[in-house]
Each structure stands twice: as C-alpha cells, then as structure tokens.
Design an enzyme around this catalytic site. Structure first.
Site, short mmCIF file in Angstrom:
data_model
loop_
_atom_site.label_atom_id
_atom_site.label_comp_id
_atom_site.label_asym_id
_atom_site.label_seq_id
_atom_site.Cartn_x
_atom_site.Cartn_y
_atom_site.Cartn_z
N SER A 14 47.21 45.66 31.91
CA SER A 14 47.80 44.46 32.51
C SER A 14 46.76 43.36 32.58
O SER A 14 45.55 43.60 32.48
CB SER A 14 48.34 44.79 33.91
OG SER A 14 47.37 45.46 34.69
N GLU A 16 45.64 39.43 34.52
CA GLU A 16 45.80 38.60 35.70
C GLU A 16 45.51 37.14 35.37
O GLU A 16 44.52 36.83 34.70
CB GLU A 16 44.86 39.07 36.82
CG GLU A 16 45.02 38.29 38.11
CD GLU A 16 44.31 38.95 39.27
OE1 GLU A 16 44.66 40.12 39.56
OE2 GLU A 16 43.42 38.32 39.86
N ASP A 107 42.52 35.74 52.20
CA ASP A 107 41.48 35.10 53.01
C ASP A 107 42.08 33.94 53.79
O ASP A 107 42.97 33.25 53.31
CB ASP A 107 40.35 34.58 52.12
CG ASP A 107 39.67 35.72 51.37
OD1 ASP A 107 39.41 36.75 52.00
OD2 ASP A 107 39.42 35.56 50.16
N PHE A 214 31.04 34.61 41.89
CA PHE A 214 32.19 35.45 42.23
C PHE A 214 31.75 36.73 42.92
O PHE A 214 32.34 37.16 43.91
CB PHE A 214 32.97 35.82 40.96
CG PHE A 214 33.80 34.72 40.37
CD1 PHE A 214 34.01 33.53 41.04
CD2 PHE A 214 34.39 34.88 39.13
CE1 PHE A 214 34.79 32.51 40.49
CE2 PHE A 214 35.16 33.89 38.56
CZ PHE A 214 35.36 32.69 39.25
N HIS A 264 43.15 46.77 34.19
CA HIS A 264 43.72 45.48 34.61
C HIS A 264 42.65 44.42 34.37
O HIS A 264 41.59 44.46 35.00
CB HIS A 264 44.09 45.54 36.09
CG HIS A 264 44.70 44.29 36.64
ND1 HIS A 264 46.02 43.93 36.40
CD2 HIS A 264 44.18 43.31 37.41
CE1 HIS A 264 46.28 42.78 37.01
NE2 HIS A 264 45.18 42.38 37.63
#
Length: 283
Positions: A14, A16, A107, A214, A264
């Site tokens: 998959s 994102e 968040d 990140f 993913h």
C-alpha cells in the site's frame, strides 16, 4: 534477494499520500498516482491534518482515488475533535463507499487548547465500532521503536494492545531502519495475545535534511552509519538517492524474508523512489 522471491499473493502493498493544498500539488499527486497505479496497491491511504485541518482535502483526495478504481483509506485523527464531528465524518465516508480507515490519535494543532472528547486512539477505535459495526476495516499505528511520548516501552506496548482489543483489524508501523526493532515488537505483542497483521511502514530516503527532521519529530531512529554516510554526501542528491535505495531495499528484502504481511510506503506524494525500490525487490 531471497525474500523478494517468496510467494506474494497473500501479502499486500500500500501507499500513503498527503492531501495537496495547491492546484500544482493536486496535479503532482495525480501524476504520482498515475505512475504508482500500475503497481496495483491493495489500497492508498491519505493523511488527515491535526484537528481535522485537512478534512476536505483528505475527502477530495480519497474520492478521486476511489474513482480511479483503487481502494482508498482516509486517516482519521481524533484529538481536538468531538463525537459529533467524528460521527459526521464517518457518515460522509460511509455514504461514499469508503470501507477502510486509519484511526489515529493525532497531534494537537498549535494554538488549540482543548484536547477534545477523545484522548487516545483506542477510544476512537471503540467509537468507530460502536457507530458503524463492521463497515470499516480499521488500521491503527504501531511504533516498533516506541512512541516518542510513551512513558516506557511497556506502556507503549500496552497502548497498542488496547487499540487492537478495541476493534482494530490491522496495523501500520511508523517507519524504521532497524528490522530487529520491528521483529521484536511483533514478538512482544504476539506474546500479549495480539494476532492482527502488522505491516511495516517504509520511508524511502531521498533527502538527508528532511529525513532527519521527520525522524526527530516522530522518534524514528536513523542508524548512525546511515546518517553519517548521508551527511557526507552534502548536496549530492544523486549519491543520497543511490545510497538511500540500497539501504531501504536491503531493509525491505530482510522484512519480506522474515515473513511480513506486506509493506506500506510513505511516498511523500512522489513516485520515483517507491517505484525504484519496488523494481529492485521484483515485486
């Protein structure tokens, strides 16, 4: 590559995306989607801004993906939200034939003082199940290197187990570059009675500064030897890309050889790195 040659039919792959905010971003995402669609992902997930700040953008992207004939999975974060607002979003997704959701705590957006009516992701999972029964396949997040806000590793494992017992069907991990952390996490939660698929999240490496930023935010560890090599390349984008492909392909190959249920890919709305890893793995 031994793992890549295992039978793949029971594994799912998959991608994102994040919802674009400009017409140029929308065009870029359509181009990325066109390049990745021939890889036949099981589904494509679309992120959801803190406090629902990208709610409309998430919905628009999800509906466009569905129109292309690919299953779409909107992220849904609950912090800062009310039960009524989440109920309304669930109803919209259901009315549009969405059958998969990635349920997250999320968040707190800056400047927002109220945490809302949900404190934790397990409460959101319970609410989705109570409101919609088995309509949605619910994905939740897993943290092989532990959530940066967790009080302890055990506390983080307990939180994950609560989310699954609340009704989650499967999980996607935060990205990582240490396969041992993933396999240990899976062993630990299996020993705690959790048997849902836990799919590793894969972050291609294309930009050193971005990766370190990140990783600092989300608590993902970049091994020192990887960070030092990337740092040594300076502004040489091609060297960073080539080394990053080697590192992430080797990680994916080890994960596949270890029997993971799928992969993913965090695409960052770009196709090239994900496609290159895919081709090297002979998927």
């Amino acid at each position: 590559m031994g793992g890549a040659n295992l039978i793949m039919q029971d594994r799912h792959f998959s991608f994102e995306f994040f919802p674009p905010k400009t017409p140029e971003g929308r065009d870029k995402l359509r181009n990325t989607r066109a390049q990745l669609a021939p890889l036949h992902p099981r589904y494509i997930s679309v992120t959801f801004g803190a406090g629902g700040t990208t709610q409309q953008g998430t919905l628009d992207a999800v509906l466009e993906i569905q129109r292309d004939g690919i299953e779409a999975a909107p992220h849904l974060s609950c912090v800062g939200s009310t039960r009524d607002s989440i109920r309304q979003i669930l109803s919209t997704y259901r009315d549009n034939g969405i059958r998969r959701i990635v349920a997250l705590r999320g968040d707190m957006p800056s400047g927002m003082g109220e945490i809302g009516e949900f404190r934790y992701a397990n409460e959101l999972v319970e609410f989705i199940r109570a409101e919609t029964g088995d309509w949605f396949h619910i994905e939740v997040a897993a943290y092989p290197e532990y959530h940066p806000q967790a009080r302890s590793p055990r506390h983080d494992l307990d939180n994950f187990v609560r989310k699954v017992k609340a009704g989650a069907d499967s999980a996607i991990t935060q990205y990582f570059y240490n396969a041992d952390a993933y396999f240990r996490f899976v062993d630990d939660v299996r020993a705690m009675g959790v048997d849902v698929p836990i799919v590793p999240g894969i972050m291609p490496i294309t930009n050193y500064a971005q990766l370190m930023r990140f990783s600092e935010m989300c608590g993902a560890e970049v091994p020192r030897w990887v960070a030092k090599r990337l740092e040594s390349f300076g502004d040489d984008r091609e060297a960073i890309r080539a080394f990053g492909l080697d590192v992430v392909t080797a990680l994916c190959d080890r994960l596949l050889a270890g029997g993971v249920p799928g992969l993913h890919f965090y695409t960052l709305n770009a196709a090239a790195a994900t496609k290159a890893i895919w081709q090297r793995l002979k998927l």
